[in-house]
Design an enzyme around this catalytic site. Structure first.
Site, PDB file in Angstrom:
ATOM      1  N   LYS A   1      -4.645   8.377  -0.183  1.00  0.00           N
ATOM      2  CA  LYS A   1      -3.199   8.249   0.047  1.00  0.00           C
ATOM      3  C   LYS A   1      -2.371   8.986  -1.005  1.00  0.00           C
ATOM      4  O   LYS A   1      -1.441   9.730  -0.675  1.00  0.00           O
ATOM      5  CB  LYS A   1      -2.801   6.777   0.059  1.00  0.00           C
ATOM      6  CG  LYS A   1      -1.313   6.540   0.282  1.00  0.00           C
ATOM      7  CD  LYS A   1      -0.918   5.113   0.009  1.00  0.00           C
ATOM      8  CE  LYS A   1      -0.771   4.822  -1.462  1.00  0.00           C
ATOM      9  NZ  LYS A   1       0.458   5.408  -2.049  1.00  0.00           N
TER      10      LYS A   1
ATOM     11  N   PRO B   1       0.758  -1.249   0.000  1.00  0.00           N
ATOM     12  CA  PRO B   1       0.000   0.000   0.000  1.00  0.00           C
ATOM     13  C   PRO B   1       0.787   1.298   0.000  1.00  0.00           C
ATOM     14  O   PRO B   1       0.380   2.259  -0.649  1.00  0.00           O
ATOM     15  CB  PRO B   1      -0.846  -0.106   1.283  1.00  0.00           C
ATOM     16  CG  PRO B   1      -0.951  -1.547   1.568  1.00  0.00           C
ATOM     17  CD  PRO B   1       0.345  -2.129   1.111  1.00  0.00           C
TER      18      PRO B   1
ATOM     19  N   THR C   1       2.998   3.067  -5.098  1.00  0.00           N
ATOM     20  CA  THR C   1       3.119   4.519  -5.219  1.00  0.00           C
ATOM     21  C   THR C   1       3.754   5.041  -3.936  1.00  0.00           C
ATOM     22  O   THR C   1       3.153   4.979  -2.865  1.00  0.00           O
ATOM     23  CB  THR C   1       1.735   5.165  -5.425  1.00  0.00           C
ATOM     24  OG1 THR C   1       1.143   4.636  -6.610  1.00  0.00           O
ATOM     25  CG2 THR C   1       1.862   6.677  -5.569  1.00  0.00           C
TER      26      THR C   1
ATOM     27  N   LYS D   1       4.369   9.220 -11.387  1.00  0.00           N
ATOM     28  CA  LYS D   1       3.110   8.628 -10.927  1.00  0.00           C
ATOM     29  C   LYS D   1       2.298   9.647 -10.139  1.00  0.00           C
ATOM     30  O   LYS D   1       1.081   9.770 -10.328  1.00  0.00           O
ATOM     31  CB  LYS D   1       3.400   7.399 -10.075  1.00  0.00           C
ATOM     32  CG  LYS D   1       2.145   6.750  -9.450  1.00  0.00           C
ATOM     33  CD  LYS D   1       1.154   6.267 -10.509  1.00  0.00           C
ATOM     34  CE  LYS D   1      -0.142   5.723  -9.897  1.00  0.00           C
ATOM     35  NZ  LYS D   1       0.023   4.398  -9.286  1.00  0.00           N
TER      36      LYS D   1
END
Length: 289
Positions: free
Chosen positions: A246, A69, A99, A174
């Protein structure tokens, strides 16, 4: 360091969530000898893959892919006292598909190099469906020779693999992608609210926009985030770990670290999660009627 080969190299994959599971399936289906791990012991395992009880059991792998995560999960896997950077053999590869912050990716690449391990930050975009067909976009940061060694694995999960720069560059691209996407999503939600207030159905607006200057991937794939939210619900993923929460907070953190002012990103970080989750719930309720 040498590029791993199918059938000979043992490849580890950690994280069997919404994106990780279809990525792992694609690797296994393409002939890679896969050993997989997830903190949730009940997660489905791709056919032909070996499940291991602990990430430390991947220490003999020639390459390890991470689809976990966040920064904390990546750092825990790689840098804890029993972390993989201390256990992997020199010449091994680590592919971070998570990420993470650019600074995290840069620091990990430096520490990996000291350990004789090659590390690339290789976050992906495209969603679970494209992950299942090996058609993700992969944005890669890393040293040229390390990226070259990782390319066979990267090209299995992605049909567009772009080396965008040194360590940390993939993570930065990203986050840039996420900011553009969620800005478009926020605009689309407000635009449809405006039209609805004047009695116009969302379907009519989206049909017109498809051939107009307001066109975007978000508008063309309307409903995508409803489906992703439901998939996260099914996997019991906390809202704080979902991209619309997030990733946007990571955008603001990366901006602060670089001394860049991103007022729109700050607004989105505070509002986008509620908007996405509410729309997904409303869509689900409509579907039940």
């Amino acid at each position: 360091m040498a590029a791993p080969e199918r059938a000979h190299a043992r490849v580890g994959f950690v994280g069997l969530g919404n994106l990780g599971l279809p990525m792992a399936r694609t690797l296994a289906a393409d002939g890679w000898r896969l050993a997989v791990h997830d903190v949730a012991a009940g997660r489905e395992v791709p056919e032909g893959a070996e499940r291991v009880a602990a990430a430390t059991e991947l220490a003999d792998c020639q390459a390890v892919c991470l689809a976990v995560p966040d920064d904390a999960a990546v750092l825990g896997l790689l840098e804890d006292p029993d972390g993989l950077l201390a256990r992997l053999a020199p010449g091994s590869l680590v592919l971070v598909h998570s990420t993470v912050l650019p600074a995290t990716a840069r620091a990990l690449a430096e520490r990996a190099e000291v350990a004789g391990v090659g590390l690339v930050d290789a976050p992906v975009s495209g969603g679970a469906e494209r992950a299942a067909s090996g058609e993700l976009t992969v944005m890669v940061g890393g040293r040229t020779e390390v990226v070259a060694d990782a390319r066979p694995l990267l090209e299995t999960v992605g049909d567009e693999v772009r080396h965008v720069g040194p360590p940390g560059a993939g993570a930065a691209v990203k986050l840039a992608n996420q900011l553009m996407m969620f800005a478009a999503l926020a605009g689309a939600h407000e635009a449809l609210d405006l039209a609805a207030a004047h009695g116009v159905a969302a379907e009519e607006v989206l049909a017109v926009v498809a051939g107009s200057t307001g066109d975007s991937w978000v508008a063309r794939t309307w409903g995508f985030f409803d489906r992703v939210a439901h998939a996260y619900d099914a996997g019991a993923t906390p809202v704080s770990e979902r991209p619309w929460s997030k990733d946007l907070w990571e955008v603001t953190a990366a901006a602060r670290a670089a001394g860049v002012r991103l007022p729109l990103a700050g607004l989105l970080a505070q509002t986008m999660a509620d908007r996405v989750e509410e729309h997904a719930r409303t869509a689900e309720e409509r579907g039940r009627r």
